[in-house]
Scaffold this motif. Structure first.
Motif, short mmCIF file in Angstrom:
data_model
loop_
_atom_site.label_atom_id
_atom_site.label_comp_id
_atom_site.label_asym_id
_atom_site.label_seq_id
_atom_site.Cartn_x
_atom_site.Cartn_y
_atom_site.Cartn_z
N VAL A 197 0.82 -1.21 0.00
CA VAL A 197 0.00 0.00 0.00
C VAL A 197 0.86 1.26 0.00
CG1 VAL A 197 -1.89 1.17 1.19
CG2 VAL A 197 -1.66 -1.29 1.39
N SER A 198 2.01 1.22 0.68
CA SER A 198 2.85 2.41 0.82
C SER A 198 4.27 2.12 0.35
CB SER A 198 2.85 2.85 2.29
OG SER A 198 3.66 3.96 2.46
N PRO A 199 4.59 2.36 -0.91
CA PRO A 199 5.92 2.03 -1.43
C PRO A 199 7.05 2.88 -0.85
CG PRO A 199 4.60 3.11 -3.12
CD PRO A 199 3.71 2.88 -1.94
N LYS A 200 6.74 4.05 -0.26
CA LYS A 200 7.77 4.89 0.36
C LYS A 200 8.01 4.52 1.82
CE LYS A 200 8.70 8.89 -0.74
NZ LYS A 200 8.86 10.32 -0.91
N GLU A 201 7.33 3.49 2.28
CA GLU A 201 7.47 3.06 3.67
C GLU A 201 8.84 2.42 3.90
OE1 GLU A 201 4.39 0.90 6.43
OE2 GLU A 201 5.36 -0.55 5.12
N VAL A 202 9.46 2.76 5.01
CA VAL A 202 10.73 2.16 5.43
C VAL A 202 10.51 1.60 6.83
CG1 VAL A 202 13.14 2.59 5.97
CG2 VAL A 202 12.08 3.80 4.08
N ARG A 203 10.79 0.31 7.00
CA ARG A 203 10.63 -0.32 8.31
C ARG A 203 11.97 -0.93 8.72
NH1 ARG A 203 6.24 -4.48 8.58
NH2 ARG A 203 7.42 -5.35 6.88
N VAL A 204 12.38 -0.63 9.94
CA VAL A 204 13.61 -1.18 10.48
C VAL A 204 13.26 -1.96 11.74
CG1 VAL A 204 15.88 -0.67 11.45
CG2 VAL A 204 14.99 0.72 9.58
N ALA A 251 10.81 0.39 13.94
CA ALA A 251 10.66 1.80 13.57
C ALA A 251 10.07 1.87 12.17
CB ALA A 251 12.01 2.50 13.62
N VAL A 252 9.09 2.75 11.99
CA VAL A 252 8.39 2.84 10.71
C VAL A 252 8.43 4.28 10.21
CG1 VAL A 252 6.19 2.48 9.52
CG2 VAL A 252 6.85 0.96 11.38
N SER A 253 8.74 4.42 8.93
CA SER A 253 8.73 5.73 8.27
C SER A 253 7.82 5.63 7.06
CB SER A 253 10.14 6.11 7.82
OG SER A 253 10.10 7.26 7.02
N VAL A 287 12.77 9.77 6.23
CA VAL A 287 13.07 11.10 6.77
C VAL A 287 12.68 11.17 8.24
CG1 VAL A 287 12.59 13.56 6.57
CG2 VAL A 287 12.79 12.15 4.51
N THR A 288 11.47 10.74 8.57
CA THR A 288 11.02 10.70 9.96
C THR A 288 10.55 9.29 10.30
OG1 THR A 288 8.77 11.34 9.35
CG2 THR A 288 10.29 13.12 9.96
N LEU A 297 19.11 5.34 15.49
CA LEU A 297 19.63 4.05 15.04
C LEU A 297 18.90 3.59 13.79
CD1 LEU A 297 21.52 1.65 15.59
CD2 LEU A 297 19.74 0.72 17.08
N ALA A 298 17.58 3.72 13.78
CA ALA A 298 16.79 3.33 12.60
C ALA A 298 17.14 4.18 11.39
CB ALA A 298 15.31 3.43 12.92
N LYS A 299 17.29 5.49 11.59
CA LYS A 299 17.64 6.38 10.48
C LYS A 299 19.00 6.02 9.89
CE LYS A 299 15.43 10.82 10.86
NZ LYS A 299 15.58 12.23 11.16
N ALA A 300 19.96 5.81 10.76
CA ALA A 300 21.31 5.47 10.30
C ALA A 300 21.30 4.16 9.53
CB ALA A 300 22.27 5.41 11.47
#
Length: 100
Positions: free
Chosen positions: A19-26, A56-58, A63-64, A90-93
């Motif tokens: 559903v959300s291709p820009k989603e980033v999950r760590v 962590a979900v973006s 970005v956030t 940590l998730a961002k890095a």
């Protein structure tokens, strides 16, 4: 984790949802390693103790991030925004690493 350090952090970059291709999950797993011995196989064994998982979900490409911090990550005696900031950092890095 090494022989000298019995604490470890395992990080995994998960696939975005359909559903959300820009989603980033760590996914972050924090654990302690315990060494043992198996007398039947005469082999050293390892097990993970006190394992906790955080995710962590973006939704904006990394970005956030949002995360639920339910642990005192910086060992200052309380669970506050600084603990959340440590996990988000940590998730961002980790999300910026293309080929781990």
């Amino acid at each position: 984790m090494s022989f000298y350090n019995q604490r470890g952090v395992f990080l995994q970059l998960l696939r975005p949802s359909i559903v959300s291709p820009k989603e980033v999950r760590v996914s972050m797993q924090f654990a302690l390693k315990e060494e043992g011995y198996d007398p039947v196989n005469r082999d050293v064994t390892f097990s993970l103790l006190d394992s906790t998982l955080r995710e962590a979900v973006s939704h904006d490409g990394g970005v956030t991030f949002t995360i639920n911090a339910h642990a005192d990550m910086d060992a200052d005696g309380d669970i506050d925004l600084q603990d959340k900031a440590v996990l988000v950092g940590l998730a961002k890095a980790y999300s910026k690493i293309i080929n781990p």
